[in-house]
Each structure stands twice: as structure tokens, then as C-alpha cells.
Write a protein that holds these residues in place. Structure first.
Motif, PDB file in Angstrom:
ATOM      1  N   VAL A  67       0.846  -1.206   0.000  1.00 23.09           N
ATOM      2  CA  VAL A  67       0.000   0.000   0.000  1.00 23.09           C
ATOM      3  C   VAL A  67       0.875   1.248   0.000  1.00 23.09           C
ATOM      4  N   ASP A  68       1.908   1.246   0.841  1.00 24.96           N
ATOM      5  CA  ASP A  68       2.808   2.399   0.909  1.00 24.96           C
ATOM      6  C   ASP A  68       3.510   2.655  -0.424  1.00 24.96           C
ATOM      7  N   ALA A  69       3.702   1.595  -1.208  1.00 28.06           N
ATOM      8  CA  ALA A  69       4.350   1.741  -2.519  1.00 28.06           C
ATOM      9  C   ALA A  69       3.344   2.076  -3.618  1.00 28.06           C
ATOM     10  N   GLY A  70       2.049   2.232  -3.248  1.00 28.55           N
ATOM     11  CA  GLY A  70       1.053   2.644  -4.219  1.00 28.55           C
ATOM     12  C   GLY A  70       0.277   1.530  -4.894  1.00 28.55           C
ATOM     13  N   HIS A  71       0.427   0.298  -4.437  1.00 26.17           N
ATOM     14  CA  HIS A  71      -0.278  -0.824  -5.049  1.00 26.17           C
ATOM     15  C   HIS A  71      -1.672  -0.973  -4.453  1.00 26.17           C
ATOM     16  N   GLN A  72      -2.573  -1.537  -5.243  1.00 22.35           N
ATOM     17  CA  GLN A  72      -3.914  -1.857  -4.767  1.00 22.35           C
ATOM     18  C   GLN A  72      -3.826  -3.210  -4.065  1.00 22.35           C
ATOM     19  N   VAL A  73      -4.289  -3.298  -2.828  1.00 21.26           N
ATOM     20  CA  VAL A  73      -4.153  -4.513  -2.037  1.00 21.26           C
ATOM     21  C   VAL A  73      -5.525  -5.021  -1.622  1.00 21.26           C
TER      22      VAL A  73
END
Length: 194
Positions: free
Chosen positions: A22-28
């Protein structure tokens, strides 16, 4: 950025990996065994969500170095013929995780499927005295799930701290892989799609 589904993400290493993604911008997308655990997971990682998924682009199986002690005969998957022994059951389950990763890699060539061991880390499972680096533990999961580095875009491999690691010889045995897949179908009533 990509979408990542994480089983076992209500707490522990799965939740740590979710936070990094999430912190890296991915959808989780988180997974839990009950509504209460799902709510707990979403409170811990509020940027995540719940959803149904199709065949993924990548699968990352969390195993353990103890998989090397697992029983590759698969003769007693339900532990019905011998007394319960926790370490043996854990070792077998982690061998099975890695076997599934290798079987999927072989059966689904369009999916990157790998296994890893995070090390013996201080989680509820590992205990407070575990000696490995807890912060490093989920990084290999995240790397295999989203990295475009050539070393991470392989399939049918086993890793420890982002480096290949030797495995139980049975992981490469197609007959053992297929016996496990057949057993999973019998237990679940669901056939693994081609």
C-alpha cells in the motif's frame, strides 16, 4: 501499479507485506477467515479492500525452512495414522505450500508462481526469541509480487531474502506435485483449473 491479493493478511507477515505494498502505491486486497478478522485487517490497512479475483499474474507462497523436514510421501495428509506432532504437521504444510507453488508454475506457464521462506522471525508463530530480521521477512513477498527485476520475474523458484535457496528435492518431482493436487481436489471438491 498492480493489484495484489494477500491471504493470511489479518495480521503478522501478511499484514506487514500489505502495508509495504500500500505504501508503494499498489492496490491490495486482504483475506480473512471471518468477518471479524476481515474488519480487523481493514482497520490495520485501511487503504486495502475486499474483492473476487480471476487467475492471477503472480502467486507467492509462504513456506518455511522447515519444509525440508516435511514428509514427501503424502501418505498421511490428514494425520490420521500417526499421533499429532506440531512440528511435523507444520513442516508438512510448508512442504505442501512449496509443492503447490512449483506445480502451479508448471501447469500455468502464464503465471509466475514461487515460494519463499521469511526466516524464523518474531511473530505469534515464531515467538519473541526468533533470531531473524522481522522487517526483512515480508520484503521477499513484496518483491516477488510486484517487482519487474529479472530475478523476481521467474517461476517455479524458492527464495530466502530475495535470493534463490535450495529446497526439498520433492518440490521438483512432478508425480509428488500431482498427488498433492489430486488430494486437494478430494479434500475440497474443487478441481484446479487448467
Amino acid at each position: 501499479m498492480s493489484g495484489v491479493f494477500i491471504t493470511g493478511s489479518a495480521d503478522g507477515l501478511g499484514q506487514m507485506a500489505a502495508r509495504l505494498l500500500v505504501d508503494a502505491g499498489h492496490q491490495v486486497v486482504l483475506h480473512a477467515r471471518s468477518a471479524a478478522r476481515a474488519e480487523q485487517a481493514l482497520r490495520a490497512v485501511p487503504q486495502a479492500q475486499a474483492a473476487l479475483i480471476d487467475k492471477p499474474q503472480r502467486l507467492v507462497y509462504l513456506s518455511s525452512g522447515l519444509h525440508r523436514s516435511g514428509d514427501a510421501s503424502l501418505d498421511d495428509l490428514a494425520w490420521e495414522r500417526r499421533p499429532w506432532q506440531g512440528t511435523g504437521a507444520y513442516s508438512d504444510s510448508k512442504l505442501h505450500d512449496a509443492l503447490l507453488a512449483f506445480a502451479i508454475a508448471r501447469r500455468w506457464p502464464g503465471v509466475l508462481s514461487n515460494a519463499l521462506e521469511p526466516g524464523w522471525v518474531a511473530t505469534k508463530m515464531g515467538g519473541a526469541g526468533a533470531p531473524d530480521d522481522l522487517q526483512a521477512a515480508p520484503k521477499t513477498q513484496v518483491w516477488l509480487a510486484v517487482s519487474d527485476e529479472p530475478a523476481a520475474t521467474v517461476s517455479g523458484a524458492y527464495f530466502y531474502h530475495m535470493k534463490p535457496r535450495e529446497t526439498h528435492p520433492a518440490l521438483h518431482d512432478v508425480a509428488v506435485q500431482e498427488r498433492l493436487i489430486q488430494a486437494c481436489e478430494v479434500f475440497s471438491g474443487i478441481r484446479l483449473p487448467d
